[in-house]
Scaffold this motif. Structure first.
Motif, short mmCIF file in Angstrom:
data_model
loop_
_atom_site.label_atom_id
_atom_site.label_comp_id
_atom_site.label_asym_id
_atom_site.label_seq_id
_atom_site.Cartn_x
_atom_site.Cartn_y
_atom_site.Cartn_z
N LYS A 183 0.80 -1.34 0.13
CA LYS A 183 0.07 -0.01 0.09
C LYS A 183 0.90 1.28 0.18
O LYS A 183 0.37 2.30 -0.48
N SER A 184 1.96 1.04 0.71
CA SER A 184 3.17 2.30 0.62
C SER A 184 4.46 1.72 0.45
O SER A 184 4.54 0.34 0.43
N ILE A 185 5.43 2.36 0.21
CA ILE A 185 6.82 2.07 0.01
C ILE A 185 7.23 1.17 1.46
O ILE A 185 8.18 0.49 1.17
N LYS A 186 6.65 1.32 2.38
CA LYS A 186 7.23 0.67 3.68
C LYS A 186 6.98 -0.74 3.46
O LYS A 186 7.19 -1.60 4.49
N ASP A 187 5.82 -1.05 2.37
CA ASP A 187 5.19 -2.57 2.51
C ASP A 187 6.22 -3.24 1.66
O ASP A 187 5.96 -4.76 1.63
N PHE A 188 7.27 -2.70 0.83
CA PHE A 188 7.89 -3.71 0.27
C PHE A 188 8.76 -4.54 0.92
O PHE A 188 9.34 -4.11 2.05
N THR A 189 8.95 -5.83 0.27
CA THR A 189 9.65 -6.86 1.05
C THR A 189 10.80 -7.26 -0.01
O THR A 189 10.80 -7.01 -1.30
N ASP A 190 11.75 -8.34 0.59
CA ASP A 190 12.71 -8.61 -0.46
C ASP A 190 11.84 -9.63 -1.51
O ASP A 190 12.85 -9.87 -2.57
N LYS A 191 10.83 -9.84 -1.45
CA LYS A 191 10.41 -10.75 -2.59
C LYS A 191 9.79 -9.66 -3.65
O LYS A 191 9.50 -10.06 -4.62
N ASP A 192 9.62 -8.40 -3.49
CA ASP A 192 9.54 -7.49 -4.61
C ASP A 192 10.65 -7.07 -5.02
O ASP A 192 11.95 -6.92 -4.72
N LYS A 193 10.61 -6.84 -6.57
CA LYS A 193 11.58 -6.27 -7.44
C LYS A 193 10.97 -5.03 -8.12
O LYS A 193 10.12 -5.20 -8.79
N ILE A 194 11.64 -3.86 -8.11
CA ILE A 194 11.29 -2.54 -8.85
C ILE A 194 11.96 -2.42 -10.10
O ILE A 194 13.14 -2.04 -9.80
N ALA A 195 11.31 -2.30 -11.01
CA ALA A 195 11.95 -1.88 -12.10
C ALA A 195 12.15 -0.32 -12.70
O ALA A 195 10.91 0.11 -12.35
N LEU A 196 12.95 0.25 -13.10
CA LEU A 196 13.14 1.68 -13.06
C LEU A 196 14.31 1.94 -14.21
O LEU A 196 15.16 0.86 -14.29
N PRO A 197 14.50 2.86 -15.01
CA PRO A 197 15.60 3.03 -16.18
C PRO A 197 16.90 2.61 -15.62
O PRO A 197 17.61 1.87 -16.19
N THR A 198 17.56 3.48 -14.55
CA THR A 198 18.73 3.22 -14.19
C THR A 198 18.85 3.21 -12.47
O THR A 198 18.36 4.25 -12.12
N LEU A 238 15.64 0.96 -0.10
CA LEU A 238 14.79 -0.02 -1.18
C LEU A 238 15.99 -0.23 -2.46
O LEU A 238 15.27 -0.66 -3.45
N ASP A 239 17.16 0.48 -2.50
CA ASP A 239 18.11 0.33 -3.74
C ASP A 239 17.99 -1.21 -3.87
O ASP A 239 18.04 -1.29 -5.17
N PRO A 240 18.41 -2.03 -3.02
CA PRO A 240 18.55 -3.48 -3.33
C PRO A 240 17.58 -4.01 -4.15
O PRO A 240 17.78 -5.23 -4.90
N LEU A 241 16.12 -3.61 -4.02
CA LEU A 241 15.16 -4.08 -4.77
C LEU A 241 14.83 -3.64 -6.40
O LEU A 241 14.05 -4.06 -6.85
N THR A 242 15.63 -2.59 -6.49
CA THR A 242 15.66 -2.20 -7.88
C THR A 242 16.29 -2.71 -8.97
O THR A 242 17.42 -3.09 -8.50
N VAL A 243 15.83 -2.61 -10.09
CA VAL A 243 16.47 -3.31 -11.28
C VAL A 243 16.47 -2.49 -12.53
O VAL A 243 15.26 -1.71 -12.79
N SER A 244 17.53 -2.18 -13.16
CA SER A 244 17.68 -1.49 -14.30
C SER A 244 16.95 -2.09 -15.50
O SER A 244 17.13 -3.18 -15.95
#
Length: 339
Positions: A133-148, A174-180
């Motif tokens: 519901k908010s960024i506080k709810d992201f866990t290691d099971k989530d991956k967030i795609a963004l440009p870089t 949350l950086d470890p969850l991000t993917v370029s």
């Protein structure tokens, strides 16, 4: 000295002088080919209109130049900045994060600065995970795609949001969850359900298209993080190119203003141009709705960029500081810089 010899010497001197003048003129001659960058999304509409309507070539002709353009496609700011630094690109176009990064790193050499903004648009973080519901709810099971990761405007905005949500020093939580990943691939990966990508911090029109899926919902809005509208995309170049090509820069700025005027006056025409050029999976009505969205501003005036720079200074991402937005742009920017 014999008259004939004197005439020959004067003639030789005149030829040498003419040769030197011609040589110095060629040194000062502006580029005949200009290489410009675009990325994916309707936020680059001003550049698409410029390309499809040959506005830069037209404005250059009015400056007395016969100009050819090469439009290059990039999926993120890092590759674009590398091309700019290596001399393989003249005008870069992207988000605030990559521009501020290269601005800060080249103050003592290439002096890369902004040429003009393209728009102000909100960026949405969209997720398929119903538990988020908010960024506080992201866990290691989530991956967030963004440009870089770490440097795109989406990555910087996510860090700013994390700092607010988790406290000082926690901006990278949350950086470890991000993917370029480029926006088209990110959208396909998330909605396809066959990858680890469960969220996408994208841009128009991808975020609007994603929210048409009943499984998707918006988790974060960049306007909320910044406290109001902000520049999304802008164009930047090196001082070396700008100093050597003042007529081309003036032609680019004039072409951009012409493009922005067309978008505002004829959004349906602009939408049709963009859909055809990008082979987009949107109807003209859907594209016009995005173009005319109340939160969107098609403007060459930069907006709220110091908020990003202040954060990047605080986080150690950019060492150079500025007290006025005009310091980020070359003189003669298209419109007065706004805070």
């Amino acid at each position: 000295m014999a008259l004939g010899r004197l005439i020959r010497l004067c003639g030789a001197a005149a030829l040498l002088s003419a040769s030197l003048l011609a040589g110095s003129g060629s040194v000062r001659a502006e580029a005949s080919v200009v290489r410009l960058a675009k990325q994916f999304g309707i936020s680059y509409l001003p550049l698409t209109v410029m390309e499809e309507e040959h506005l830069l070539e037209k404005q250059a002709h009015q400056q007395g130049l016969e100009l050819k353009t090469e439009w290059l496609r990039f999926t993120g700011g890092s590759g674009m900045n590398e091309a700019l630094l290596s001399g393989n690109l003249d005008f870069a176009a992207g988000g605030v994060g990559p521009m501020l990064t290269i601005w800060g790193r080249t103050r003592a050499n290439l002096q890369v600065k902004g040429v003009a903004a393209l728009n102000a648009m909100p960026l949405w973080l969209v997720s398929l995970n119903p538990a988020v519901k908010s960024i506080k709810d992201f866990t290691d099971k989530d991956k967030i795609a963004l440009p870089t990761v770490k440097s795109s405007i989406q990555a910087i905005t996510l860090q700013m949001a994390a700092e607010k949500a988790f406290g000082p020093g926690q901006q990278g939580k949350l950086d470890p969850l991000t993917v370029s990943m480029g926006h088209p691939d990110a959208q396909t990966a998330m909605l396809g359900g066959r990858s680890e990508i469960s969220a996408h911090f994208g841009s128009p029109p991808f975020q609007e298209m994603e929210l048409k899926d009943p499984r998707a919902h918006k988790v974060l809005d960049s306007y909320d993080v910044l406290g109001g509208p902000h520049t999304f995309n802008l164009v930047w170049a090196s001082n070396r190119f700008v100093s050597a090509n003042p007529k081309i820069v003036a032609a680019f700025r004039a072409a951009l203003e012409e493009s922005l005027a067309l978008i505002k006056a004829e959004p349906a025409k602009a939408a049709a141009l963009w859909i055809k050029a990008e082979n987009a999976r949107l109807t003209e009505a859907e594209a016009v709705e995005i173009i005319r969205a109340p939160q969107t501003q098609w403007t060459s005036a930069p907006l709220n960029m110091l908020a990003y720079l202040d954060y990047m200074n605080r986080a150690g991402l950019v060492a150079a500081k500025a007290t006025d937005q005009s310091e980020l742009f070359f003189p003669g920017a298209v419109a007065k810089a706004e805070r």
